[in-house]
Every structure is written in structure tokens, then in C-alpha cells.
Design a protein around this motif. Structure first.
Motif, PDB file in Angstrom:
ATOM      1  N   GLU A   1     -64.154  -5.204  55.496  1.00 21.89           N
ATOM      2  CA  GLU A   1     -63.082  -4.217  55.565  1.00 21.89           C
ATOM      3  C   GLU A   1     -63.571  -2.909  54.946  1.00 21.89           C
ATOM      4  OE1 GLU A   1     -58.552  -4.784  54.557  1.00 21.89           O
ATOM      5  OE2 GLU A   1     -59.618  -4.205  52.727  1.00 21.89           O
ATOM      6  N   ILE A   2     -63.431  -1.821  55.673  1.00 18.80           N
ATOM      7  CA  ILE A   2     -63.856  -0.508  55.183  1.00 18.80           C
ATOM      8  C   ILE A   2     -62.626   0.372  55.025  1.00 18.80           C
ATOM      9  CG2 ILE A   2     -65.339   1.486  55.564  1.00 18.80           C
ATOM     10  CD1 ILE A   2     -67.043  -0.237  57.402  1.00 18.80           C
ATOM     11  N   VAL A   3     -62.398   0.841  53.803  1.00 15.74           N
ATOM     12  CA  VAL A   3     -61.254   1.687  53.488  1.00 15.74           C
ATOM     13  C   VAL A   3     -61.707   3.140  53.442  1.00 15.74           C
ATOM     14  CG1 VAL A   3     -59.519   2.252  51.746  1.00 15.74           C
ATOM     15  CG2 VAL A   3     -60.095  -0.132  52.205  1.00 15.74           C
ATOM     16  N   PHE A   4     -60.876   4.023  54.010  1.00 17.75           N
ATOM     17  CA  PHE A   4     -61.161   5.457  54.020  1.00 17.75           C
ATOM     18  C   PHE A   4     -60.086   6.173  53.210  1.00 17.75           C
ATOM     19  CE2 PHE A   4     -63.092   3.660  57.737  1.00 17.75           C
ATOM     20  CZ  PHE A   4     -64.327   4.284  57.808  1.00 17.75           C
ATOM     21  N   LEU A   5     -60.525   6.984  52.269  1.00 15.14           N
ATOM     22  CA  LEU A   5     -59.635   7.764  51.415  1.00 15.14           C
ATOM     23  C   LEU A   5     -59.803   9.239  51.750  1.00 15.14           C
ATOM     24  CD1 LEU A   5     -60.435   5.986  48.020  1.00 15.14           C
ATOM     25  CD2 LEU A   5     -58.601   5.446  49.630  1.00 15.14           C
ATOM     26  N   THR A   6     -58.700   9.900  52.042  1.00 13.90           N
ATOM     27  CA  THR A   6     -58.739  11.315  52.406  1.00 13.90           C
ATOM     28  C   THR A   6     -57.739  12.080  51.561  1.00 13.90           C
ATOM     29  OG1 THR A   6     -59.265  10.695  54.700  1.00 13.90           O
ATOM     30  CG2 THR A   6     -58.579  12.959  54.307  1.00 13.90           C
ATOM     31  N   GLY A   7     -58.147  13.226  51.052  1.00  8.99           N
ATOM     32  CA  GLY A   7     -57.240  14.054  50.272  1.00  8.99           C
ATOM     33  C   GLY A   7     -57.771  15.474  50.158  1.00  8.99           C
TER      34      GLY A   7
ATOM     35  N   MET B   1     -65.399   2.996  51.460  1.00  9.31           N
ATOM     36  CA  MET B   1     -65.852   1.917  50.595  1.00  9.31           C
ATOM     37  C   MET B   1     -65.412   0.589  51.189  1.00  9.31           C
ATOM     38  SD  MET B   1     -62.926   2.349  47.608  1.00  9.31           S
ATOM     39  CE  MET B   1     -63.355   0.833  46.770  1.00  9.31           C
ATOM     40  N   PHE B   2     -66.036  -0.486  50.737  1.00 13.53           N
ATOM     41  CA  PHE B   2     -65.581  -1.805  51.143  1.00 13.53           C
ATOM     42  C   PHE B   2     -64.249  -2.108  50.471  1.00 13.53           C
ATOM     43  CE2 PHE B   2     -70.190  -2.753  52.047  1.00 13.53           C
ATOM     44  CZ  PHE B   2     -70.015  -2.964  53.410  1.00 13.53           C
ATOM     45  N   GLY B   3     -63.317  -2.672  51.259  1.00 13.19           N
ATOM     46  CA  GLY B   3     -61.978  -2.967  50.766  1.00 13.19           C
ATOM     47  C   GLY B   3     -61.797  -4.408  50.344  1.00 13.19           C
TER      48      GLY B   3
ATOM     49  N   SER C   1     -65.585 -19.622  38.808  1.00 15.78           N
ATOM     50  CA  SER C   1     -66.181 -18.386  38.316  1.00 15.78           C
ATOM     51  C   SER C   1     -66.077 -17.318  39.398  1.00 15.78           C
ATOM     52  CB  SER C   1     -67.667 -18.591  37.982  1.00 15.78           C
ATOM     53  OG  SER C   1     -67.823 -19.627  37.038  1.00 15.78           O
ATOM     54  N   PRO C   2     -65.896 -16.047  39.020  1.00 17.38           N
ATOM     55  CA  PRO C   2     -65.883 -14.966  40.015  1.00 17.38           C
ATOM     56  C   PRO C   2     -67.273 -14.781  40.602  1.00 17.38           C
ATOM     57  CG  PRO C   2     -65.858 -14.052  37.813  1.00 17.38           C
ATOM     58  CD  PRO C   2     -65.732 -15.530  37.653  1.00 17.38           C
ATOM     59  N   ARG C   3     -67.386 -14.824  41.922  1.00 15.04           N
ATOM     60  CA  ARG C   3     -68.700 -14.791  42.549  1.00 15.04           C
ATOM     61  C   ARG C   3     -68.883 -13.646  43.529  1.00 15.04           C
ATOM     62  NH1 ARG C   3     -71.703 -18.940  41.394  1.00 15.04           N
ATOM     63  NH2 ARG C   3     -70.745 -20.614  40.219  1.00 15.04           N
ATOM     64  N   VAL C   4     -67.818 -13.022  43.950  1.00 19.82           N
ATOM     65  CA  VAL C   4     -67.912 -11.879  44.844  1.00 19.82           C
ATOM     66  C   VAL C   4     -67.186 -10.723  44.184  1.00 19.82           C
ATOM     67  CG1 VAL C   4     -67.363 -10.980  47.134  1.00 19.82           C
ATOM     68  CG2 VAL C   4     -67.961 -13.398  46.867  1.00 19.82           C
ATOM     69  N   ALA C   5     -67.818  -9.572  44.121  1.00 19.91           N
ATOM     70  CA  ALA C   5     -67.215  -8.413  43.466  1.00 19.91           C
ATOM     71  C   ALA C   5     -65.867  -8.088  44.094  1.00 19.91           C
ATOM     72  CB  ALA C   5     -68.152  -7.208  43.576  1.00 19.91           C
ATOM     73  N   MET C   6     -64.854  -7.983  43.247  1.00 19.58           N
ATOM     74  CA  MET C   6     -63.519  -7.661  43.733  1.00 19.58           C
ATOM     75  C   MET C   6     -63.436  -6.171  44.061  1.00 19.58           C
ATOM     76  SD  MET C   6     -62.052 -10.555  43.740  1.00 19.58           S
ATOM     77  CE  MET C   6     -60.348 -10.071  44.015  1.00 19.58           C
ATOM     78  N   THR C   7     -62.844  -5.866  45.188  1.00 18.62           N
ATOM     79  CA  THR C   7     -62.680  -4.470  45.594  1.00 18.62           C
ATOM     80  C   THR C   7     -61.198  -4.169  45.765  1.00 18.62           C
ATOM     81  OG1 THR C   7     -63.087  -5.205  47.865  1.00 18.62           O
ATOM     82  CG2 THR C   7     -64.925  -4.228  46.676  1.00 18.62           C
ATOM     83  N   GLY C   8     -60.847  -2.890  45.846  1.00 16.69           N
ATOM     84  CA  GLY C   8     -59.458  -2.472  45.796  1.00 16.69           C
ATOM     85  C   GLY C   8     -58.681  -2.735  47.067  1.00 16.69           C
TER      86      GLY C   8
END
Length: 305
Positions: free
Chosen positions: A256-262, A141-143, A166-173
């Protein structure tokens, strides 16, 4: 250069959204119907660099896993890039409720859509439930640093023009928080890491045009339902070029692309030892002398100094 029609489309879809809409759904992050509209008019093959990089990373990670997966599942927005890269995978849409049966897959790949989820933990739990014991989950996902330059430039421009923000860009984790969410969702051996891409554009309008091709323009539930004043984006472009341009005078944008592995828990997996259960000293393993520190009282009693 963009045509007049393309410019109008940019103004229509460019990252917008004061707090003015949908009181009944004020807790929602994403307007799913708007997201589907953005995706339908997207042309990802014309702006595929972020997805192509994510696909390469996923394939690399799968190559490192010494296992043959027989029932893999792809969760995506049904775009051809991902389905073409993983043709043997079953595929479902990334809806809020995933259309998958419990414990029916040994691999689940959630492809570049978790940043739009209204309930990201719920998505992770559903993906975990779709996995058999000792099944592998990979999500990308985008970070949080994605489009940080655009967010700052539009914020500064709006403060100058309106005195408000005002918030204009979606906040990501952020990557640390996302790793903790994997634990909350019940995954074993969770890992979160990232890659960072940098792209350059002639102007803020060309960047917005690429975001439209990606299907990543504004789909926030609280977005404003009318055109923004053009002066905001003109000033935003000036601010962007002043603070975030390269030697050639082109603006730069971070993706930024975040990778989650589990893994789904299984008795065969490695588990941390119970504290105090070690049978040998670390100093012996390192073949060095152990130096004991003097005992000190680091706490106060009854609030006394």
C-alpha cells in the motif's frame, strides 16, 4: 530457486525483532545505520514495481497542478529511479535533519522514505519550512496495509513455536492518521490518499529476497541481532501459503502506497467560511423545499433521565 548463499542472506535480513535491544534508544523506531546498510546493498532496479508506480502517481498529480515550479526539491535515499524521473530537482538525503534552507523551494517531493522516519511530524515540519509560501508538498510512503500477509503469517508461526509474539514487520501509518499529521505539521489543504499493489511470489523466501533488493528489510532499532531459527520461516511459509495464496498456489503480498499532499499557507488560498456566515439557504440552491425537523431535547440535565 534461491541458492544456499541467497537463503542465508534472507535469514539474516528477514523482518525480525523482539524487544531485546538498545535500552538507551528504546523510543527509536529505526536504526539509521542499519537502514543505510540495507540501502547500500539493495538493487532497486530488480524490484522496482512499487517505486515505479509511486513515480507514475506523483507525475500524474504534478500534471494536474496548473503551475510551473522553478525550484523543486527531491528528498530520497539517492536512488537512481527517483533522480532519473525528476532530473531537474535539487536532491538531498532523507536524514533525520534535512539539509535544506528555509523557504528556498516551491515544491518538495519526499520519496518513499517517511515510513522509516523516527519523527515523521518533524520530517513534515522540516519539509514545510523548506517551502516558500504557497509551496506544494508531496510525500509518498508505504502505508499500514503493506505486507499485512507476511506480518500475520510470521506472527501465527511464532505463537505456535514459542507461545509468544514479537513485532517482525515495521508498522506504518494508517491513511487517516497520516492526514492528521499533515495538519499538525502546519500544511494547508492537506489530502491523504492511497493506491494498493498486489504481487505474487513462489514462497516467503522469494518475497524476502525482493524486499532485500528494495532495501526494505528489517532496520528496526529493536531488532534481534542473531539469526532466527529456520523452523520459524518454514512454518511461516506454510501458514502464508495456506491463508494467502492465489489459484496458482503462489503467495500474494500487499504493498500500500500512501500519498500526502499539502500547501504552505498563503493568503491567496481558499479558506472555509465561518459557521453561520452563509448568505443563502442550501434548500434555495438545490431548488427544493426545506423540511424542518421537530425540536427534541437530546440531553439530560443534572444527570437525570
Amino acid at each position: 530457486m534461491l541458492s544456499d548463499k541467497e537463503s542465508e542472506q534472507v535469514f539474516e535480513s528477514l523482518i525480525a525483532s523482539p524487544y531485546s535491544y538498545l535500552m538507551t534508544n528504546r523510543n527509536l523506531h529505526t536504526d539509521r545505520s542499519a537502514l543505510e546498510q540495507r540501502r547500500k546493498r539493495a538493487c532497486l532496479t530488480e524490484a522496482d514495481f512499487a517505486h515505479a508506480a509511486a513515480i507514475d502517481e506523483v507525475q500524474y498529480r504534478l500534471d494536474l497542478v496548473n503551475r510551473a515550479f522553478t525550484k523543486p526539491l527531491l528528498i530520497s535515499d539517492q536512488n537512481e529511479l527517483w533522480s532519473g524521473a525528476f532530473p531537474s530537482f535539487d536532491q538531498i538525503d532523507d536524514q533525520e535533519t534535512l539539509a535544506c534552507k528555509p523557504q528556498s523551494h516551491d515544491l518538495v517531493l519526499h520519496a518513499m522514505s517517511l515510513h522509516w522516519a523516527n519523527d515523521i511530524v518533524g520530517q513534515l515540519i522540516q519539509a514545510r519550512n523548506a517551502l516558500k509560501p504557497d509551496g506544494l508538498f508531496i510525500g509518498c510512503m508505504f502505508g499500514g496495509n503493506t505486507l499485512q500477509e507476511l506480518r500475520k503469517s510470521l506472527s501465527e508461526a511464532e505463537i505456535v513455536l514459542t507461545g509468544g509474539l514479537s513485532p517482525r514487520v515495521a508498522m506504518t501509518g494508517e491513511i487517516r492518521d497520516l492526514g492528521q499529521l499533515m495538519q499538525r505539521a502546519g500544511f494547508a489543504l492537506p489530502v491523504a490518499d492511497k493506491i494498493t499493489l498486489t504481487a505474487s511470489y513462489e514462497s516467503i523466501f522469494h518475497l524476502a529476497h525482493d524486499l532485500r533488493r528494495m532495501g526494505e528489510t528489517n532496520a528496526l532499532a529493536l531488532r534481534k541481532r542473531k539469526f532466527e531459527q529456520r523452523e520459524l520461516f518454514r512454518l511461516g511459509d506454510e501458514v502464508y501459503k495456506e491463508h494467502f495464496s492465489d489459484d496458482a498456489g503462489r503467495i500474494v503480498a500487499t504493498f500500500e502506497i500512501v500519498f500526502l499532499t499539502g500547501w504552505t499557507p498563503h493568503e491567496s488560498q481558499q479558506k472555509p467560511l465561518r459557521p453561520g456566515s452563509a448568505q443563502s439557504r442550501l434548500a434555495d440552491a438545490l431548488k427544493t423545499n426545506e423540511i424542518r425537523l421537530p425540536e427534541t431535547d437530546t440531553f439530560t440535565k443534572n444527570g437525570d433521565d
